[in-house]
Motif scaffolding. Structure first.
Motif, mmCIF file in Angstrom:
data_model
loop_
_atom_site.group_PDB
_atom_site.id
_atom_site.type_symbol
_atom_site.label_atom_id
_atom_site.label_comp_id
_atom_site.label_asym_id
_atom_site.label_seq_id
_atom_site.Cartn_x
_atom_site.Cartn_y
_atom_site.Cartn_z
ATOM 1 N N ALA A 1 0.792 -1.091 -0.583
ATOM 2 C CA ALA A 1 -0.479 -0.211 -0.362
ATOM 3 C C ALA A 1 0.927 1.457 -0.231
ATOM 4 C CB ALA A 1 -0.856 -0.585 1.277
ATOM 5 N N GLY A 2 1.576 1.258 0.548
ATOM 6 C CA GLY A 2 2.632 2.304 0.358
ATOM 7 C C GLY A 2 3.785 2.093 -0.303
ATOM 8 N N GLN A 3 3.890 1.999 -1.427
ATOM 9 C CA GLN A 3 4.513 1.667 -2.300
ATOM 10 C C GLN A 3 3.619 2.374 -3.558
ATOM 11 O OE1 GLN A 3 5.863 -2.735 -1.850
ATOM 12 N NE2 GLN A 3 6.346 -2.161 -3.829
ATOM 13 N N VAL A 4 2.526 1.636 -3.304
ATOM 14 C CA VAL A 4 1.216 2.364 -4.543
ATOM 15 C C VAL A 4 1.180 3.652 -4.062
ATOM 16 C CG1 VAL A 4 -0.981 1.816 -5.545
ATOM 17 C CG2 VAL A 4 -0.110 0.179 -4.514
ATOM 18 N N TRP A 5 0.841 4.096 -3.171
ATOM 19 C CA TRP A 5 0.557 5.593 -2.683
ATOM 20 C C TRP A 5 2.116 6.444 -3.547
ATOM 21 C CZ3 TRP A 5 3.089 8.956 0.219
ATOM 22 C CH2 TRP A 5 2.893 10.346 0.163
ATOM 23 N N LEU A 6 2.893 6.162 -2.866
ATOM 24 C CA LEU A 6 4.202 6.557 -3.447
ATOM 25 C C LEU A 6 4.474 7.203 -4.526
ATOM 26 C CD1 LEU A 6 6.955 8.060 -2.860
ATOM 27 C CD2 LEU A 6 8.152 5.752 -1.999
ATOM 28 N N THR A 7 4.398 5.872 -5.042
ATOM 29 C CA THR A 7 3.955 5.728 -6.886
ATOM 30 C C THR A 7 3.221 7.056 -7.521
ATOM 31 O OG1 THR A 7 5.286 3.117 -6.858
ATOM 32 C CG2 THR A 7 3.753 4.112 -9.110
ATOM 33 N N ASN A 8 2.036 6.894 -6.278
ATOM 34 C CA ASN A 8 1.040 7.698 -7.240
ATOM 35 C C ASN A 8 1.492 9.316 -7.069
ATOM 36 O OD1 ASN A 8 -2.030 7.497 -8.344
ATOM 37 N ND2 ASN A 8 -2.581 8.198 -6.189
ATOM 38 N N VAL A 9 1.580 9.472 -6.030
ATOM 39 C CA VAL A 9 2.227 10.914 -5.655
ATOM 40 C C VAL A 9 3.458 10.848 -7.060
ATOM 41 C CG1 VAL A 9 3.966 12.551 -4.360
ATOM 42 C CG2 VAL A 9 1.714 10.432 -3.003
ATOM 43 N N LEU A 10 4.330 9.818 -7.134
ATOM 44 C CA LEU A 10 5.280 10.241 -8.441
ATOM 45 C C LEU A 10 4.800 10.450 -9.912
ATOM 46 C CD1 LEU A 10 8.072 7.681 -6.716
ATOM 47 C CD2 LEU A 10 8.223 10.431 -6.882
ATOM 48 N N VAL A 11 3.940 9.678 -9.890
ATOM 49 C CA VAL A 11 3.129 10.197 -11.406
ATOM 50 C C VAL A 11 2.151 10.935 -11.524
ATOM 51 C CG1 VAL A 11 0.705 8.638 -10.771
ATOM 52 C CG2 VAL A 11 2.074 8.115 -13.302
ATOM 53 N N PHE A 12 1.496 11.520 -10.608
ATOM 54 C CA PHE A 12 1.074 13.144 -10.919
ATOM 55 C C PHE A 12 1.863 13.912 -11.261
ATOM 56 C CE2 PHE A 12 -2.601 10.071 -9.371
ATOM 57 C CZ PHE A 12 -3.836 10.656 -10.478
ATOM 58 N N ALA A 13 3.129 13.972 -10.176
ATOM 59 C CA ALA A 13 3.443 14.524 -10.108
ATOM 60 C C ALA A 13 4.478 15.013 -11.845
ATOM 61 C CB ALA A 13 5.049 14.361 -8.787
ATOM 62 N N LEU A 14 4.939 13.705 -11.842
ATOM 63 C CA LEU A 14 5.217 13.801 -13.749
ATOM 64 C C LEU A 14 4.081 14.555 -14.460
ATOM 65 C CD1 LEU A 14 6.523 10.579 -13.122
ATOM 66 C CD2 LEU A 14 7.868 12.660 -13.788
ATOM 67 N N ALA A 15 2.951 14.066 -14.095
ATOM 68 C CA ALA A 15 1.687 14.800 -15.111
ATOM 69 C C ALA A 15 1.606 16.118 -14.862
ATOM 70 C CB ALA A 15 0.627 13.793 -14.572
ATOM 71 N N TYR A 16 1.972 16.557 -13.964
ATOM 72 C CA TYR A 16 2.016 17.989 -13.999
ATOM 73 C C TYR A 16 2.578 18.837 -14.276
ATOM 74 C CZ TYR A 16 -1.437 16.270 -9.607
ATOM 75 O OH TYR A 16 -2.434 16.345 -9.456
ATOM 76 N N TRP A 17 3.880 17.709 -14.765
ATOM 77 C CA TRP A 17 5.055 18.373 -14.779
ATOM 78 C C TRP A 17 5.462 18.588 -16.672
ATOM 79 C CZ3 TRP A 17 9.244 15.719 -16.200
ATOM 80 C CH2 TRP A 17 10.578 15.698 -17.029
ATOM 81 N N GLU A 18 4.766 17.656 -17.098
ATOM 82 C CA GLU A 18 4.978 17.775 -18.171
ATOM 83 C C GLU A 18 4.426 18.277 -19.197
ATOM 84 O OE1 GLU A 18 6.543 15.828 -20.326
ATOM 85 O OE2 GLU A 18 7.798 13.995 -19.548
ATOM 86 N N LEU A 19 2.409 18.220 -18.143
ATOM 87 C CA LEU A 19 1.362 19.052 -18.804
ATOM 88 C C LEU A 19 1.634 20.439 -18.864
ATOM 89 C CD1 LEU A 19 -1.444 16.489 -17.991
ATOM 90 C CD2 LEU A 19 -0.181 17.004 -20.974
ATOM 91 N N ASP A 20 1.948 21.160 -17.517
ATOM 92 C CA ASP A 20 2.032 22.346 -17.268
ATOM 93 C C ASP A 20 2.161 23.742 -18.291
ATOM 94 O OD1 ASP A 20 0.759 25.065 -15.604
ATOM 95 O OD2 ASP A 20 3.165 24.774 -14.828
#
Length: 239
Positions: A119-138
């Protein structure tokens, strides 16, 4: 005349920008790949190394194009970068669904520690992937934000405090977008993702576009659901 001078000054600042460092975002991608590859078998639907191998195949040409700083960009590289983010997001989304099934269905009773770690791995990956999405789109992505003059940037998806600090006290105003040519980097988007995933809502950075609001909403809801289920599961193990 004064406006034209400010535009010219802003353009000169962006022309001198060396480009955003590649390392922070690259580390985020590698950590996300490693976290997925270490998930328990119950949260995988394909061979363990299939998804990480495909992610690395997408990642290598992106690093080769901009090994140290984000200065080169074209339509193909941008599509490749977005495809990588979507693949990481999709694989982690599947793992999240399977994890929820394990938590709700009581299938993890034999090894609760492993399930909580996952669960911790999934949560941390979720944080990273959304950060990457914001970074790529903005504002057109990391290359656009530093290499394109501000008046010609795409419409912003996020409003950072630095975008409004030009009329603050001097030591604060010096860091503002208008006076320093500041542009958000990956660490800024990572902070947005961490706070949104922890507080379940925006903090100091506001989403402006519909897609930014949808992404932040998805991140908040997924983090909230995961947190509630993990806490409930943990309490159940204490009985």
């Amino acid at each position: 005349m004064a406006y034209q001078y400010r535009v010219a000054a802003t353009e000169r600042k962006h022309q001198r920008h060396p480009g955003e460092p590649r390392l922070p975002a690259a580390l985020a991608v590698l950590v996300a790949i490693a976290l997925y590859s270490l998930l328990p078998n119950k949260l995988l639907i394909v061979p363990r190394l299939a998804v990480p191998g495909l992610e690395l195949l997408l990642f290598i040409p992106l690093v080769a194009a901009n090994p140290r700083r984000m200065t080169r960009g074209n339509r193909e590289l941008r599509r490749l970068a977005i495809a990588l983010v979507l693949l990481i997001a999709a694989s982690n989304g599947v793992a999240l669904v399977l994890l929820i099934r394990q938590l709700v269905g009581g299938h993890g009773q034999d090894d609760p520690a492993t399930l909580l770690m996952a669960a911790g791995q999934v949560w941390l990956t979720n944080v990273l992937v959304f950060a990457l999405a914001y970074w790529e789109l903005d504002r057109g992505g990391p290359v656009s934000r530093t290499q394109v003059a501000r008046p010609r940037l795409p419409i912003a998806d996020f409003r950072f405090p630095q975008d409004e600090d030009h009329d603050a006290v001097g030591e604060v105003a010096k860091r503002s977008s208008e006076k320093s040519g500041w542009a958000p980097g990956f660490i800024d988007y990572l902070y947005v993702s961490v706070t949104n995933s922890s507080a379940f809502s925006p903090t100091d950075t506001m989403p402006l576009s519909p897609r930014a609001k949808i992404l932040m909403g998805l991140e908040s809801v997924s983090a909230l659901v995961l947190s509630v289920l993990v806490i409930s599961y943990g309490v159940g193990q204490l009985k």
